[in-house]
Enzyme design. Sequence first.
Site, PDB file in Angstrom:
ATOM      1  N   HIS A   1       5.006   1.963 -17.727  1.00 23.17           N
ATOM      2  CA  HIS A   1       5.026   3.147 -16.902  1.00 23.17           C
ATOM      3  C   HIS A   1       4.741   2.632 -15.530  1.00 23.17           C
ATOM      4  O   HIS A   1       5.479   2.867 -14.403  1.00 23.17           O
ATOM      5  CB  HIS A   1       4.402   4.146 -17.367  1.00 23.17           C
ATOM      6  CG  HIS A   1       4.524   5.571 -16.466  1.00 23.17           C
ATOM      7  ND1 HIS A   1       5.265   6.875 -16.724  1.00 23.17           N
ATOM      8  CD2 HIS A   1       3.799   5.922 -15.139  1.00 23.17           C
ATOM      9  CE1 HIS A   1       5.213   7.572 -15.658  1.00 23.17           C
ATOM     10  NE2 HIS A   1       4.141   7.236 -14.872  1.00 23.17           N
ATOM     11  N   GLU A   2       3.283   2.293 -15.322  1.00 22.67           N
ATOM     12  CA  GLU A   2       2.648   1.757 -14.098  1.00 22.67           C
ATOM     13  C   GLU A   2       3.364   0.587 -13.416  1.00 22.67           C
ATOM     14  O   GLU A   2       3.597   0.540 -12.077  1.00 22.67           O
ATOM     15  CB  GLU A   2       1.241   1.534 -14.254  1.00 22.67           C
ATOM     16  CG  GLU A   2       0.454   2.983 -14.459  1.00 22.67           C
ATOM     17  CD  GLU A   2       0.768   4.158 -13.861  1.00 22.67           C
ATOM     18  OE1 GLU A   2       0.962   3.849 -12.648  1.00 22.67           O
ATOM     19  OE2 GLU A   2       0.391   5.198 -14.150  1.00 22.67           O
TER      20      GLU A   2
ATOM     21  N   HIS B   1       6.452   1.805 -11.599  1.00 24.28           N
ATOM     22  CA  HIS B   1       6.242   2.280 -10.308  1.00 24.28           C
ATOM     23  C   HIS B   1       5.774   1.098  -9.143  1.00 24.28           C
ATOM     24  O   HIS B   1       6.407   1.198  -8.345  1.00 24.28           O
ATOM     25  CB  HIS B   1       4.673   3.038 -10.203  1.00 24.28           C
ATOM     26  CG  HIS B   1       4.908   4.405 -10.742  1.00 24.28           C
ATOM     27  ND1 HIS B   1       5.682   5.500 -10.352  1.00 24.28           N
ATOM     28  CD2 HIS B   1       4.033   5.074 -11.791  1.00 24.28           C
ATOM     29  CE1 HIS B   1       5.526   6.633 -10.864  1.00 24.28           C
ATOM     30  NE2 HIS B   1       4.605   6.584 -11.732  1.00 24.28           N
TER      31      HIS B   1
ATOM     32  N   HIS C   1       9.161  -0.471  -8.369  1.00 25.76           N
ATOM     33  CA  HIS C   1       9.750   0.226  -7.315  1.00 25.76           C
ATOM     34  C   HIS C   1       9.023   0.097  -5.999  1.00 25.76           C
ATOM     35  O   HIS C   1       9.909  -0.161  -5.066  1.00 25.76           O
ATOM     36  CB  HIS C   1       9.684   1.745  -7.707  1.00 25.76           C
ATOM     37  CG  HIS C   1      10.621   2.610  -6.945  1.00 25.76           C
ATOM     38  ND1 HIS C   1      10.580   4.073  -7.448  1.00 25.76           N
ATOM     39  CD2 HIS C   1      11.574   2.463  -6.158  1.00 25.76           C
ATOM     40  CE1 HIS C   1      11.576   4.663  -6.614  1.00 25.76           C
ATOM     41  NE2 HIS C   1      12.040   3.821  -5.890  1.00 25.76           N
TER      42      HIS C   1
END
Length: 599
Positions: free
Chosen positions: A388-389, A392, A395
């Site tokens: 998940h991190e 981020h 991105h």
Amino acid sequence: MNQVPKRSEAPAEYRWKLEDLFASEAQWDAEYAKVREQIGEIGKFEGKLSDAAAIAECFKLEDELSLATERLYVYANMRHHEDMAEGKYQALSEKAKKLSVEVNEALSFITPEILSLSEEKLAALTEDPSLPATYKRTLREMLREKPHTLSKNEESLLAQVGNVSQAPSTIFGMMNNADMKFPKVKNEKGEEVELTHGRYIQFLESRNRDVRKEAFKAVYETYGKWRNTLAATLNANVTKNLFYANARHYPSALEMSLFGDNIPVSVYDNLISTVHEHLPLMHRYMALRKKLLKVDELHMYDLFAPLVEEFDMEIPYDEAKKIVFDSLAPLGDGYRKVLQSGFDEGWIDVYENEGKRSGAYSWGAYGTHPYVLLNHKDNLNSMFTLAHEMGHALHSYYSDENNEYRNAQYTIFLAEVASTLNEALLMNYLLDKSTDPKEKMYLLTYYADQFRTTVFRQTMFAEFEKIVHGKAESGEALTPNELCQIYYDLNVKYYGDGMEVDKDIEMEWARIPHFYTSFYVYKYATGFSAATSFAKQILDEGQPAVDRYLGFLKSGGSDYSINILKKAGVDMSSPEPIAQAMSVFEGLIEEMEKLTEGR
């Protein structure tokens, strides 16, 4: 229990390299001194922002100041997060915070001054060939905001009301976190334990149904005693939203909240109506939950009960990295090369140490690679957090690499897409590889519950907010009974006839802090749906979908969120992405039903 190590004992290979941001404290001090000087320089533009040359020069200095302040702030706070008890970095963090406030105050004249220009003059400036494209975009955005910006005196008055408008949220926070006391309830061992917010979810996840039921009843009976006060507090928040919408000439509070991201109301309405169409899937999942729990009636306190017997997946960090890396193969070699750099080159602070900030996040400043803070445990949850991190982080990496500073920051509306997509690809990989029915069931229920809590539940919250504000806007009173009835009816609708919707749930609206950040929760559901849609396209189509997705990552904040997604093949103004997410959810239910046949 092993002793949590001190920060100084954490191995270097598992710590982030903040030296990539500032090589030394002396370098940080030098940048700080430079910013203090530049604060004085920005004032020379005040009263002069009426032509393209002055605006360009002012924006250039604004960017320099903002970026330097961001770098100082991020570094100081990340140092502070390494060990919150370390006085030196507490002080550095405070110093950076104060500087940030000063810089914002020094820059605060820019927008009102440019907005005081006539509409014609502002429109001409947005077409001025001497201005860089990013500056013209800023001016176009100001022109869009102009109808909702008031005179200098009115703006000053609204700014003064700012502190008063925080009151509903502040009062709710104090009451909910400090003053509200819950009774003692029995845990699995039959011991009397004081119920708290933190323990409540643990109790709801208990295998003992009596424990779940008692905690559920105790929580809502406690809120019920304060129903009038809590209704008045929520009412005050709704009234505040209506006041600002009215003062700033918006047709409704909902339109005001969507204006910043330039999201059409149709996106909000479309989410609700498409989820409504797919409620039979939620009802089917509830029937399956009832069967797996072997209960005659499914109650609201059964929603978080585990569906499979204890299943521990031991996944050490180095193995978690490898699995995440392998699972993201569909995104191509280029993406995984950057991911590997993140793993190898000091982006991540991995393990818990004494005083370290809890939780996980991805953060950083433009011009330097992103950073990720973890508190890794060797389990499935932590592996998903890593995926998940890093979603981020990548991105942010692609956004920064492909955009100038002013266009690099993506919106909250887009923020959860890249992180959730990584989780979807990881889940798909694990399900494909799994041969153990018990493990497979564990993974399927983990994923299905994410759909339940992130798409269905958040959409129900979003619908509640819309109904409540709509009633207030048409002059209806929001009594405690009215709020309870609206909320209860929504639960009946979302969970279906197979669920015993306990009367106590009518008070749940009173404990949702997000209702004080109005019209925000829908972004969880749209982000999750967009990510699931992207994952489905990538797995079904391959390279063309990957190219579109990488284009999305590279867009940063260079256009409105809805346009960025649309260009990448996810049109959130249409029902399709939500319908695609629902087809994935249906697939999970079908797999779970197959595994439970004959039980």
